[in-house]
Scaffold this motif. Structure first.
Motif, PDB file in Angstrom:
ATOM      1  N   PRO A 268       4.290   1.665  -5.158  1.00  9.53           N
ATOM      2  CA  PRO A 268       3.154   2.341  -5.811  1.00  9.53           C
ATOM      3  C   PRO A 268       2.973   1.975  -7.275  1.00  9.53           C
ATOM      4  O   PRO A 268       1.884   2.156  -7.829  1.00  9.53           O
ATOM      5  N   GLN A 269       4.024   1.446  -7.907  1.00  5.88           N
ATOM      6  CA  GLN A 269       3.901   1.075  -9.317  1.00  5.88           C
ATOM      7  C   GLN A 269       3.065  -0.191  -9.519  1.00  5.88           C
ATOM      8  O   GLN A 269       2.591  -0.458 -10.622  1.00  5.88           O
ATOM      9  N   VAL A 270       2.885  -0.962  -8.457  1.00  4.93           N
ATOM     10  CA  VAL A 270       2.161  -2.228  -8.553  1.00  4.93           C
ATOM     11  C   VAL A 270       0.649  -2.024  -8.488  1.00  4.93           C
ATOM     12  O   VAL A 270      -0.111  -2.746  -9.126  1.00  4.93           O
ATOM     13  N   GLY A 271       0.211  -1.019  -7.723  1.00 10.97           N
ATOM     14  CA  GLY A 271      -1.217  -0.794  -7.579  1.00 10.97           C
ATOM     15  C   GLY A 271      -1.833  -1.732  -6.568  1.00 10.97           C
ATOM     16  O   GLY A 271      -1.140  -2.385  -5.781  1.00 10.97           O
ATOM     17  N   ASP A 272      -3.150  -1.814  -6.587  1.00 13.73           N
ATOM     18  CA  ASP A 272      -3.874  -2.655  -5.633  1.00 13.73           C
ATOM     19  C   ASP A 272      -3.802  -4.103  -6.089  1.00 13.73           C
ATOM     20  O   ASP A 272      -4.563  -4.549  -6.949  1.00 13.73           O
ATOM     21  N   ALA A 273      -2.855  -4.840  -5.523  1.00 12.34           N
ATOM     22  CA  ALA A 273      -2.632  -6.226  -5.951  1.00 12.34           C
ATOM     23  C   ALA A 273      -2.370  -7.080  -4.723  1.00 12.34           C
ATOM     24  O   ALA A 273      -1.219  -7.243  -4.299  1.00 12.34           O
ATOM     25  N   PRO A 274      -3.408  -7.628  -4.110  1.00  8.82           N
ATOM     26  CA  PRO A 274      -3.243  -8.414  -2.869  1.00  8.82           C
ATOM     27  C   PRO A 274      -2.261  -9.564  -3.012  1.00  8.82           C
ATOM     28  O   PRO A 274      -1.620  -9.952  -2.026  1.00  8.82           O
ATOM     29  N   GLN A 275      -2.117 -10.103  -4.216  1.00  8.11           N
ATOM     30  CA  GLN A 275      -1.216 -11.243  -4.406  1.00  8.11           C
ATOM     31  C   GLN A 275       0.252 -10.862  -4.267  1.00  8.11           C
ATOM     32  O   GLN A 275       1.118 -11.735  -4.237  1.00  8.11           O
ATOM     33  N   THR A 276       0.550  -9.567  -4.184  1.00  6.18           N
ATOM     34  CA  THR A 276       1.946  -9.125  -4.049  1.00  6.18           C
ATOM     35  C   THR A 276       2.338  -8.866  -2.595  1.00  6.18           C
ATOM     36  O   THR A 276       3.506  -8.584  -2.317  1.00  6.18           O
ATOM     37  N   VAL A 277       1.418  -8.968  -1.669  1.00  9.27           N
ATOM     38  CA  VAL A 277       1.729  -8.722  -0.256  1.00  9.27           C
ATOM     39  C   VAL A 277       2.733  -9.759   0.248  1.00  9.27           C
ATOM     40  O   VAL A 277       2.571 -10.966   0.034  1.00  9.27           O
ATOM     41  N   GLY A 278       3.779  -9.293   0.901  1.00  3.93           N
ATOM     42  CA  GLY A 278       4.774 -10.193   1.480  1.00  3.93           C
ATOM     43  C   GLY A 278       5.803 -10.724   0.507  1.00  3.93           C
ATOM     44  O   GLY A 278       6.619 -11.584   0.870  1.00  3.93           O
TER      45      GLY A 278
END
Length: 378
Positions: A268-278
């Motif tokens: 939850p600390q990252v927020g909406d960040a598609p580049q962090t998936v996986g």
């Protein structure tokens, strides 16, 4: 019940059976008792040490993922070692979009104390309903009551959340002791001039630390210079290295094939960040030879397979892209969009001699107490 090493067992027994703590009671000794206490799980069958076994590099030797206290549940991620974990910095954004530090594979616990508070309340791990239920178990033990009051004040149990936080502080203090990070492997002894590496191990060291020959140290070197004492062999960043889905594990734990583990994106600390998936935290290579299976989902059983998997990003030979554990080509990444291709394609393809040398070098990162495990595996 978890098997407790003789030294730890003696200390645990002393703290559990003594109604009042000795004057020398410390946060670390209380944490040691808590770390091995199965009574802090719903069915009194699982402790921190169940999934972080001190006789197996503080990892879980029982399989690809850890079974839960309920005797039925099996997780979907491989339990990372707790050894050397306290060196991870507090979770933070290192540069724009580059995250590092924290605990768990997705960094959702910013600190070691936060991590210690997670498993007791996880329904598929230790299974306690809430902090109050855990504190009730603590107060069953007169030695704990006395120790907590000595260390945290007479009113510590008046607020269950404060008492729970005190428990996590004690466990974290124990995990910061030298038992978890002795820095006494053959490699440590070598850089102190107390041991010699074999020719194969020396080749592996050269390959490991040179970006001219491999990409290992791009992510698995923290100190600016090779051969520096205190090296933890991780930069604590988060990367997607293209690990395939572990279908065998999901057949065991009931998670539907194709279910996406969000990795860092679930923090939850990252927020909406598609580049962090996986993306997952780069693990320490300390004790890596004795803490398999490997990858965030335990998909590979053998350390050499891991090196062969990395090599698929640089080799052009289809024959070199075969998983020796299955006899088939390595499967496609679970998440292909965010693979760290720049890091993974650094360096040339490796031949068998070089792969074997890297494995030999990584074996030298085994703490002295676990070296018999290397001999048993050979």
């Amino acid at each position: 019940m978890t098997h407790v090493p003789p030294l730890c067992a003696a200390l645990v027994s002393l703290s559990l059976l003594t109604a009042a703590p000795a004057a020398s009671e410390t946060l670390e000794s209380l944490g040691e008792s808590l770390f091995f206490d199965v009574n802090l799980s719903q069915n009194r069958s699982e402790s921190c040490a169940s999934c972080h076994d001190p006789e197996h590099g503080f990892a879980d030797p029982r399989g690809m993922a850890s079974p839960g206290d309920d005797g039925v549940s099996i997780g979907d991620r491989n339990a990372p070692t707790a050894a050397y974990a306290h060196f991870a910095p507090v979770f933070f954004e290192k540069a724009e979009g580059v995250w590092a530090g924290g605990q768990f594979l997705d960094g959702r616990a910013a600190t070691l104390e936060d991590q210690a508070g997670g498993p007791p309340l996880n329904p598929i791990e230790m299974g306690m309903t809430d902090a109050s239920a855990v504190v009730d178990r603590l107060t069953e033990n007169p030695a704990y009551v006395a120790a907590f009051k000595t260390l945290f004040g007479d009113e510590i149990f008046s607020d269950p959340d404060e008492a729970y936080a005190a428990m996590t502080k004690a466990i974290a203090a124990f995990e910061r002791t030298d038992l978890f990070s002795p820095f006494d492997s053959k490699y440590d002894r070598y850089i102190r001039g107390e041991a010699e590496l074999t020719r194969e191990e020396l080749l592996g060291e050269t390959l490991f630390f040179s970006q001219q020959f491999t990409n290992c140290n791009v992510c698995h070197q923290l100190k600016p210079q090779p051969g520096t004492e205190g090296e933890t062999f991780t930069n604590y960043e988060y990367h997607n290295i293209g690990v395939p889905e572990n279908l065998e594990l999901r057949a065991l734990n009931g998670v539907a094939p194709g279910t996406l583990d969000q990795g860092l994106a679930s923090n939850p600390q990252v927020g909406d960040a598609p580049q962090t998936v996986g993306r997952y935290k780069v693990p320490t290579l300390r004790n890596v030879a004795v803490t398999g299976p490997y990858m965030h989902n335990g998909v590979f059983a053998d350390l050499r397979t891991v090196v062969l998997f990395y090599n698929t990003y640089n080799t052009k030979s289809e024959a070199r892209k075969i998983n020796p554990e299955t006899g088939d080509p390595f499967r496609a990444p679970e998440v292909s969009e965010t693979v760290s291709m720049e890091e993974l394609t650094t360096g040339p393809a490796l031949e068998d001699r070089e792969i074997d040398a890297l494995v030999a070098f990584m074996k030298t990162l085994t703490d002295k107490r676990y070296e018999p495990l290397l001999e048993a595996a050979n």
